[in-house]
Write a protein that holds these residues in place. Structure first.
Motif, PDB file in Angstrom:
ATOM      1  N   HIS A 176      30.838  39.997  46.930  1.00 29.23           N
ATOM      2  CA  HIS A 176      31.659  39.247  45.972  1.00 29.23           C
ATOM      3  C   HIS A 176      33.141  39.543  46.178  1.00 29.23           C
ATOM      4  O   HIS A 176      33.974  38.625  46.198  1.00 29.23           O
ATOM      5  CB  HIS A 176      31.235  39.618  44.545  1.00 29.23           C
ATOM      6  N   VAL A 177      33.481  40.814  46.359  1.00 25.91           N
ATOM      7  CA  VAL A 177      34.881  41.182  46.592  1.00 25.91           C
ATOM      8  C   VAL A 177      35.358  40.623  47.925  1.00 25.91           C
ATOM      9  O   VAL A 177      36.457  40.057  48.025  1.00 25.91           O
ATOM     10  CB  VAL A 177      35.045  42.716  46.544  1.00 25.91           C
ATOM     11  N   ALA A 178      34.541  40.750  48.965  1.00 26.93           N
ATOM     12  CA  ALA A 178      34.929  40.270  50.287  1.00 26.93           C
ATOM     13  C   ALA A 178      35.130  38.763  50.318  1.00 26.93           C
ATOM     14  O   ALA A 178      35.979  38.243  51.058  1.00 26.93           O
ATOM     15  CB  ALA A 178      33.876  40.677  51.328  1.00 26.93           C
ATOM     16  N   SER A 179      34.384  38.047  49.499  1.00 27.69           N
ATOM     17  CA  SER A 179      34.472  36.586  49.495  1.00 27.69           C
ATOM     18  C   SER A 179      35.652  36.059  48.683  1.00 27.69           C
ATOM     19  O   SER A 179      36.119  34.941  48.935  1.00 27.69           O
ATOM     20  CB  SER A 179      33.171  35.987  48.932  1.00 27.69           C
ATOM     21  N   ASN A 180      36.123  36.844  47.730  1.00 27.81           N
ATOM     22  CA  ASN A 180      37.105  36.309  46.786  1.00 27.81           C
ATOM     23  C   ASN A 180      38.438  37.025  46.742  1.00 27.81           C
ATOM     24  O   ASN A 180      39.430  36.438  46.285  1.00 27.81           O
ATOM     25  CB  ASN A 180      36.500  36.329  45.375  1.00 27.81           C
ATOM     26  N   TYR A 181      38.497  38.290  47.202  1.00 24.64           N
ATOM     27  CA  TYR A 181      39.686  39.072  46.889  1.00 24.64           C
ATOM     28  C   TYR A 181      40.326  39.778  48.084  1.00 24.64           C
ATOM     29  O   TYR A 181      41.003  40.780  47.916  1.00 24.64           O
ATOM     30  CB  TYR A 181      39.339  40.110  45.809  1.00 24.64           C
ATOM     31  N   LEU A 182      40.157  39.261  49.293  1.00 22.98           N
ATOM     32  CA  LEU A 182      40.877  39.821  50.423  1.00 22.98           C
ATOM     33  C   LEU A 182      42.316  39.309  50.419  1.00 22.98           C
ATOM     34  O   LEU A 182      42.604  38.194  49.973  1.00 22.98           O
ATOM     35  CB  LEU A 182      40.190  39.475  51.736  1.00 22.98           C
ATOM     36  N   TRP A 183      43.223  40.124  50.962  1.00 20.29           N
ATOM     37  CA  TRP A 183      44.647  39.802  50.881  1.00 20.29           C
ATOM     38  C   TRP A 183      45.023  38.533  51.637  1.00 20.29           C
ATOM     39  O   TRP A 183      46.003  37.870  51.283  1.00 20.29           O
ATOM     40  CB  TRP A 183      45.483  40.977  51.395  1.00 20.29           C
ATOM     41  N   ASP A 184      44.274  38.166  52.667  1.00 17.28           N
ATOM     42  CA  ASP A 184      44.636  36.940  53.367  1.00 17.28           C
ATOM     43  C   ASP A 184      44.470  35.720  52.461  1.00 17.28           C
ATOM     44  O   ASP A 184      45.266  34.771  52.521  1.00 17.28           O
ATOM     45  CB  ASP A 184      43.842  36.788  54.663  1.00 17.28           C
ATOM     46  N   ARG A 185      43.463  35.741  51.591  1.00 18.48           N
ATOM     47  CA  ARG A 185      43.289  34.641  50.639  1.00 18.48           C
ATOM     48  C   ARG A 185      44.409  34.650  49.609  1.00 18.48           C
ATOM     49  O   ARG A 185      44.938  33.593  49.246  1.00 18.48           O
ATOM     50  CB  ARG A 185      41.932  34.755  49.931  1.00 18.48           C
ATOM     51  N   VAL A 186      44.792  35.841  49.140  1.00 20.73           N
ATOM     52  CA  VAL A 186      45.903  35.956  48.189  1.00 20.73           C
ATOM     53  C   VAL A 186      47.177  35.384  48.801  1.00 20.73           C
ATOM     54  O   VAL A 186      47.920  34.621  48.158  1.00 20.73           O
ATOM     55  CB  VAL A 186      46.114  37.427  47.785  1.00 20.73           C
ATOM     56  N   ALA A 187      47.452  35.737  50.059  1.00 16.93           N
ATOM     57  CA  ALA A 187      48.658  35.246  50.723  1.00 16.93           C
ATOM     58  C   ALA A 187      48.613  33.735  50.900  1.00 16.93           C
ATOM     59  O   ALA A 187      49.637  33.048  50.750  1.00 16.93           O
ATOM     60  CB  ALA A 187      48.815  35.934  52.080  1.00 16.93           C
TER      61      ALA A 187
END
Length: 374
Positions: free
Chosen positions: A351-362
């Motif tokens: 769940h964390v890997a799918s939603n909250y990695l920094w590349d997605r945030v950027a």
């Protein structure tokens, strides 16, 4: 996933070197200027990490960034001014940017929790004043103040969760059309760690882990008391910010020989990554979290999570964590016991890997820049 946004621990500079390199010297035309209050990096925490990782990963998408330096940088050269945290300093800078037609983006990184205000203020008078102001804001969101003025100046407001967004709307009257939720993030490195280095340097044993500032808001003292009652080993990674040294001494005294203390570690230190990988349970029973970057890191590493229900933690963890209120040592102990016995909830790391990695945030942040600057 765009691999350009990821750097390996072997090649990535330390946070301090990255900050220095993006604060001085020439910068590319059309850079995004990132700003935090001048006191921010005197006591490292989640807000500082959010700024640095956002900047690093924006560069991974070929977007130039600059840490705003007031002595040499000119706002007129910025594509966008991105403020991290709310401060009067940021308010004045936002006014100057708007006067020069430079778009302003604000990541408030805030949470207003009446229970924490009451618990953490040192005197009854200050408790009453703080909770009274919270009640006034809640009742009259149009009530003037510098925080409301700053929020109204921003072209976009980027809360870390829908819960934070709703609070900003209720307490400050922020127009929902100017809100874009951008979550906090985590480095994929924490999902690749091995416990071996921790076992070699510290010891080969199972333990509860705490990573964070040693201060009352984070409530390590309550965690220490709960783990001692249960007889569980506790490893603490962190140090006291200025003015909280007495609190740290109290924590160390109560922890005794059941607590292993490690100094604050750089975010890319292999020992920190290994500590997460070695931990059986990670606990962050603070007075509030939004949602606690260390908890996201530990979840990605595979630890069971015990965390405060106050703040935006449920938005991130849902039913994949145990929750314990900070003022209830028995409740913290019960949550620790369940997590220790049952292990991590199914699907938590994924769940964390799918939603909250920094590349997605950027990527989400870059989309906001495009909306306000083009």
């Amino acid at each position: 996933m765009d691999d350009r946004s990821l750097e390996t621990p072997d090649t990535e500079p330390t946070a301090a070197r990255w900050v220095a390199s993006r604060s001085h010297g020439p910068y590319a035309a059309g850079s995004a200027f990132l700003h935090a209050p001048s006191f921010a990096f005197q006591a490292w925490g989640g807000g500082e990490n959010q700024l640095i990782q956002t900047g690093r990963h924006l560069e991974g998408f070929d977007l130039p960034v600059r840490l705003f330096h007031p002595w040499t940088d000119r706002l007129i050269d910025a594509r966008v001014l991105h403020l991290f945290g709310m401060s009067r300093e940021g308010l004045e800078l936002a006014k100057a940017a708007r006067a020069r037609n430079v778009p302003v983006v604000l990541s408030p990184i805030c949470w207003y929790e009446p229970r924490s205000l009451w618990a953490l203020e040192p005197t009854v008078a200050r408790k009453l004043a703080a909770v009274g102001l919270w009640s006034m804001r809640r009742t009259f969101p149009a009530f003037s103040g510098w925080r409301r003025e700053l929020l109204q100046l921003a072209d976009r407001v980027l809360p870390n969760s829908e819960d934070e967004a709703e609070q900003l709307i209720r307490m400050f009257g922020v127009d929902r059309r100017r809100i874009a939720v951008v979550p906090n993030g985590v480095l994929p490195d924490f999902g690749w760690g091995s416990p071996q280095l921790f076992r070699e340097r510290v010891g080969d044993f199972e333990f509860v882990l705490f990573v964070g500032r040693i201060e009352p808001r984070k409530n390590p003292l309550g965690l220490i008391r709960a783990t001692r009652r249960l007889g569980l080993p506790l490893v603490v990674v962190g140090e006291a910010p200025p003015q909280h040294e007495n609190y740290e001494r109290l924590c160390r005294r109560e922890g005794g020989d059941r607590v292993v203390w490690l100094e604050s570690l750089d975010h890319h230190d292999p020992l920190l990554i290994s500590s997460y990988a070695a931990a059986r349970v990670f606990a962050l029973c603070s007075w509030f979290e939004t949602p606690g970057l260390a908890a996201l890191e530990a979840a990605l590493a595979g630890a069971a999570i015990v965390i405060t229900p106050h703040g935006s933690t449920r938005s991130y963890f849902g039913d994949r964590a145990e929750y314990a209120r900070p003022g209830r040592v028995d409740e913290i102990g019960a949550a620790l016991s369940r997590a220790w016995r049952e292990g991590p909830r199914p699907g938590l790391a994924a769940h964390v890997a799918s939603n909250y990695l920094w590349d997605r945030v950027a990527k989400l942040t870059a989309e906001v820049y495009d909306q306000v600057a083009d």
